[in-house]
Write a protein that holds these residues in place. Structure first.
Motif, mmCIF file in Angstrom:
data_model
loop_
_atom_site.group_PDB
_atom_site.id
_atom_site.type_symbol
_atom_site.label_atom_id
_atom_site.label_comp_id
_atom_site.label_asym_id
_atom_site.label_seq_id
_atom_site.Cartn_x
_atom_site.Cartn_y
_atom_site.Cartn_z
ATOM 1 N N TRP A 64 0.810 -1.233 -0.638
ATOM 2 C CA TRP A 64 0.095 -0.063 -0.116
ATOM 3 C C TRP A 64 0.665 1.393 0.320
ATOM 4 O O TRP A 64 1.573 1.328 0.564
ATOM 5 N N PHE A 65 0.510 2.254 -0.628
ATOM 6 C CA PHE A 65 1.093 3.408 -0.921
ATOM 7 C C PHE A 65 0.318 4.817 -1.277
ATOM 8 O O PHE A 65 -0.683 4.707 -1.424
ATOM 9 N N ALA A 66 0.459 5.766 -0.074
ATOM 10 C CA ALA A 66 -0.698 6.792 -0.158
ATOM 11 C C ALA A 66 -0.244 7.865 -1.518
ATOM 12 O O ALA A 66 1.189 7.673 -2.262
ATOM 13 N N ALA A 67 -1.154 8.108 -2.395
ATOM 14 C CA ALA A 67 -1.068 8.394 -3.905
ATOM 15 C C ALA A 67 -1.684 9.667 -4.077
ATOM 16 O O ALA A 67 -0.923 10.821 -4.450
ATOM 17 N N ALA A 68 -2.513 10.209 -2.982
ATOM 18 C CA ALA A 68 -2.984 12.035 -3.020
ATOM 19 C C ALA A 68 -3.618 12.192 -2.014
ATOM 20 O O ALA A 68 -4.239 11.064 -1.083
ATOM 21 N N PRO A 76 -16.472 15.622 -7.921
ATOM 22 C CA PRO A 76 -16.894 15.038 -9.017
ATOM 23 C C PRO A 76 -16.014 15.586 -9.945
ATOM 24 O O PRO A 76 -16.438 17.455 -10.142
ATOM 25 N N GLY A 77 -15.453 15.380 -10.878
ATOM 26 C CA GLY A 77 -14.510 16.483 -11.811
ATOM 27 C C GLY A 77 -13.511 16.172 -11.765
ATOM 28 O O GLY A 77 -12.697 16.821 -12.349
ATOM 29 N N ASP A 78 -12.580 15.880 -10.602
ATOM 30 C CA ASP A 78 -11.272 16.187 -10.459
ATOM 31 C C ASP A 78 -10.556 14.813 -11.063
ATOM 32 O O ASP A 78 -11.154 13.883 -10.428
ATOM 33 N N VAL A 79 -9.420 15.110 -10.823
ATOM 34 C CA VAL A 79 -8.606 13.911 -11.726
ATOM 35 C C VAL A 79 -7.399 14.587 -11.278
ATOM 36 O O VAL A 79 -6.929 15.508 -11.632
ATOM 37 N N LYS A 80 -6.286 13.552 -11.303
ATOM 38 C CA LYS A 80 -5.198 13.978 -10.237
ATOM 39 C C LYS A 80 -4.554 12.548 -11.446
ATOM 40 O O LYS A 80 -4.745 11.096 -11.251
ATOM 41 N N VAL A 81 -2.984 12.911 -11.719
ATOM 42 C CA VAL A 81 -2.508 12.348 -11.904
ATOM 43 C C VAL A 81 -0.977 11.602 -11.822
ATOM 44 O O VAL A 81 -0.674 12.870 -10.985
ATOM 45 N N VAL A 82 -0.917 11.007 -10.672
ATOM 46 C CA VAL A 82 0.378 9.626 -10.136
ATOM 47 C C VAL A 82 1.054 8.901 -10.644
ATOM 48 O O VAL A 82 0.938 8.264 -11.468
ATOM 49 N N ASP A 83 2.228 8.883 -10.383
ATOM 50 C CA ASP A 83 3.196 8.680 -10.999
ATOM 51 C C ASP A 83 3.678 8.446 -10.029
ATOM 52 O O ASP A 83 4.625 8.584 -9.204
ATOM 53 N N ALA A 84 3.908 6.258 -10.125
ATOM 54 C CA ALA A 84 4.573 5.436 -8.468
ATOM 55 C C ALA A 84 5.167 4.344 -9.356
ATOM 56 O O ALA A 84 4.472 3.358 -10.021
ATOM 57 N N GLY A 85 6.781 5.090 -9.068
ATOM 58 C CA GLY A 85 7.678 3.619 -9.385
ATOM 59 C C GLY A 85 7.122 3.342 -10.736
ATOM 60 O O GLY A 85 7.534 1.842 -11.353
ATOM 61 N N SER A 88 2.509 4.979 -14.609
ATOM 62 C CA SER A 88 1.916 6.153 -14.486
ATOM 63 C C SER A 88 -0.249 5.900 -13.501
ATOM 64 O O SER A 88 -0.368 4.741 -14.548
ATOM 65 N N ILE A 89 -0.566 6.568 -13.039
ATOM 66 C CA ILE A 89 -1.797 6.263 -12.215
ATOM 67 C C ILE A 89 -3.019 7.161 -12.871
ATOM 68 O O ILE A 89 -2.754 8.784 -12.360
ATOM 69 N N ILE A 90 -4.238 7.513 -13.218
ATOM 70 C CA ILE A 90 -4.584 8.559 -12.514
ATOM 71 C C ILE A 90 -5.449 8.256 -11.535
ATOM 72 O O ILE A 90 -6.612 6.858 -11.570
ATOM 73 N N LEU A 91 -5.970 8.827 -11.233
ATOM 74 C CA LEU A 91 -7.200 9.233 -10.237
ATOM 75 C C LEU A 91 -8.601 9.889 -10.091
ATOM 76 O O LEU A 91 -8.146 11.136 -11.166
ATOM 77 N N THR A 92 -8.997 9.921 -9.950
ATOM 78 C CA THR A 92 -10.654 10.678 -10.695
ATOM 79 C C THR A 92 -11.515 10.515 -9.110
ATOM 80 O O THR A 92 -11.877 9.287 -8.430
ATOM 81 N N ARG A 93 -12.471 11.148 -9.309
ATOM 82 C CA ARG A 93 -13.825 11.948 -8.666
ATOM 83 C C ARG A 93 -14.902 10.923 -9.526
ATOM 84 O O ARG A 93 -14.917 12.438 -10.651
ATOM 85 N N CYS A 114 -3.623 10.752 -19.652
ATOM 86 C CA CYS A 114 -3.828 11.630 -19.608
ATOM 87 C C CYS A 114 -2.066 11.937 -18.943
ATOM 88 O O CYS A 114 -1.874 11.587 -18.306
ATOM 89 N N SER A 115 -1.702 13.777 -19.334
ATOM 90 C CA SER A 115 -0.173 14.296 -18.944
ATOM 91 C C SER A 115 -0.412 15.192 -17.752
ATOM 92 O O SER A 115 0.174 15.264 -17.329
ATOM 93 N N SER A 116 -1.723 15.850 -17.027
ATOM 94 C CA SER A 116 -1.348 16.276 -15.955
ATOM 95 C C SER A 116 -2.938 16.605 -15.170
ATOM 96 O O SER A 116 -4.107 15.577 -15.368
ATOM 97 N N SER A 117 -3.215 17.206 -14.073
ATOM 98 C CA SER A 117 -4.450 16.854 -13.036
ATOM 99 C C SER A 117 -5.144 17.801 -13.477
ATOM 100 O O SER A 117 -4.491 18.713 -14.475
ATOM 101 N N SER A 118 -6.763 18.217 -12.884
ATOM 102 C CA SER A 118 -7.971 18.696 -13.474
ATOM 103 C C SER A 118 -8.454 18.681 -13.102
ATOM 104 O O SER A 118 -9.016 17.666 -11.971
ATOM 105 N N THR A 119 -9.884 19.523 -12.696
ATOM 106 C CA THR A 119 -10.398 20.294 -11.886
ATOM 107 C C THR A 119 -11.967 20.375 -12.988
ATOM 108 O O THR A 119 -11.661 20.604 -14.150
ATOM 109 N N GLY A 120 -13.111 19.865 -12.735
ATOM 110 C CA GLY A 120 -14.411 19.901 -13.686
ATOM 111 C C GLY A 120 -14.005 19.577 -14.954
ATOM 112 O O GLY A 120 -14.615 19.185 -15.795
ATOM 113 N N CYS A 121 -13.658 18.037 -14.573
ATOM 114 C CA CYS A 121 -13.381 17.028 -16.296
ATOM 115 C C CYS A 121 -15.056 15.944 -16.080
ATOM 116 O O CYS A 121 -15.367 15.738 -15.271
ATOM 117 N N LYS A 122 -15.501 16.109 -17.548
ATOM 118 C CA LYS A 122 -16.601 15.367 -18.049
ATOM 119 C C LYS A 122 -16.092 14.130 -17.883
ATOM 120 O O LYS A 122 -16.534 12.731 -18.377
#
Length: 184
Positions: A64-68, A76-85, A88-93, A114-122
């Motif tokens: 287990w590792f903390a990603a965000a 809803p619509g928030d997206v975060k891109v995480v590079d772990a080891g 590349s992983i996409i976190l979404t709400r 995804c190349s970057s995190s964003s908000t309000g994503c549809k």
């Protein structure tokens, strides 16, 4: 003979994990000594490619590792891109408020979505051939060709096997059947 008897045992692969190179394992012995005589990590730990690969797999591939922080995915619509080891992983709400974690790879041709995190994503759209995914990971469209619904059901984004939250942090585990976060 006396020095050989005190040499560290070879690093063994645990549960199919990559083996730490012998020479690096020996350099690490000084870091596990009692605190009064312990030494800092040898520079090889930061530059040896075989060690880095083994460490990445052992940490990000099986634990287990903390990603965000949940505040980064508050709406809803928030997206975060995480590079772990190296992965590349996409976190979404998603629209229902559920947190999701997917590998950042399009199911069509393997492009990074995804190349970057964003908000309000549809939706998440692959820049290569414009395949579109909902924030729950399901495949929405495959322009320019129409894809039958039953085929779309099989082509959603690949989920990271385990996601959990604790104390406002989002934890991930990439192993297929990890112990629950509360036990780990």
């Amino acid at each position: 003979p006396m020095a050989a008897a005190n040499a560290p045992a070879p690093a063994r692969a645990r549960r199919g994990l990559p083996t730490v190179p012998q020479d690096i394992s020996e350099l690490g012995a000084a870091t596990t000594a009692p605190i009064e005589v312990a030494k800092s990590l040898h520079p090889a730990f930061y530059i040896d490619e075989a060690y880095v690969a083994a460490e990445r797999e052992r940490i990000f591939g099986t634990n287990w590792f903390a990603a965000a922080h949940t505040a980064e995915l508050a709406n809803p619509g928030d997206v975060k891109v995480v590079d772990a080891g190296g992965t590349s992983i996409i976190l979404t709400r998603d629209r229902s408020g559920k947190l999701n974690a997917f590998y950042n790879v399009c199911r069509h041709r393997g492009a990074r979505i995804c190349s970057s995190s964003s908000t309000g994503c549809k939706q998440l759209v692959c820049p290569y051939h414009w395949w579109a995914y909902r924030l729950d990971g399901s495949l929405k469209s495959t322009p320019p060709a129409a894809t039958p619904k039953e085929r779309k059901d099989d082509l959603g984004l690949q989920r990271v096997p385990s996601l959990d939250t604790f104390a406002g942090l989002v934890f991930l585990n990439q192993s297929p059947n990890p112990p629950p976060l509360s036990v780990a």
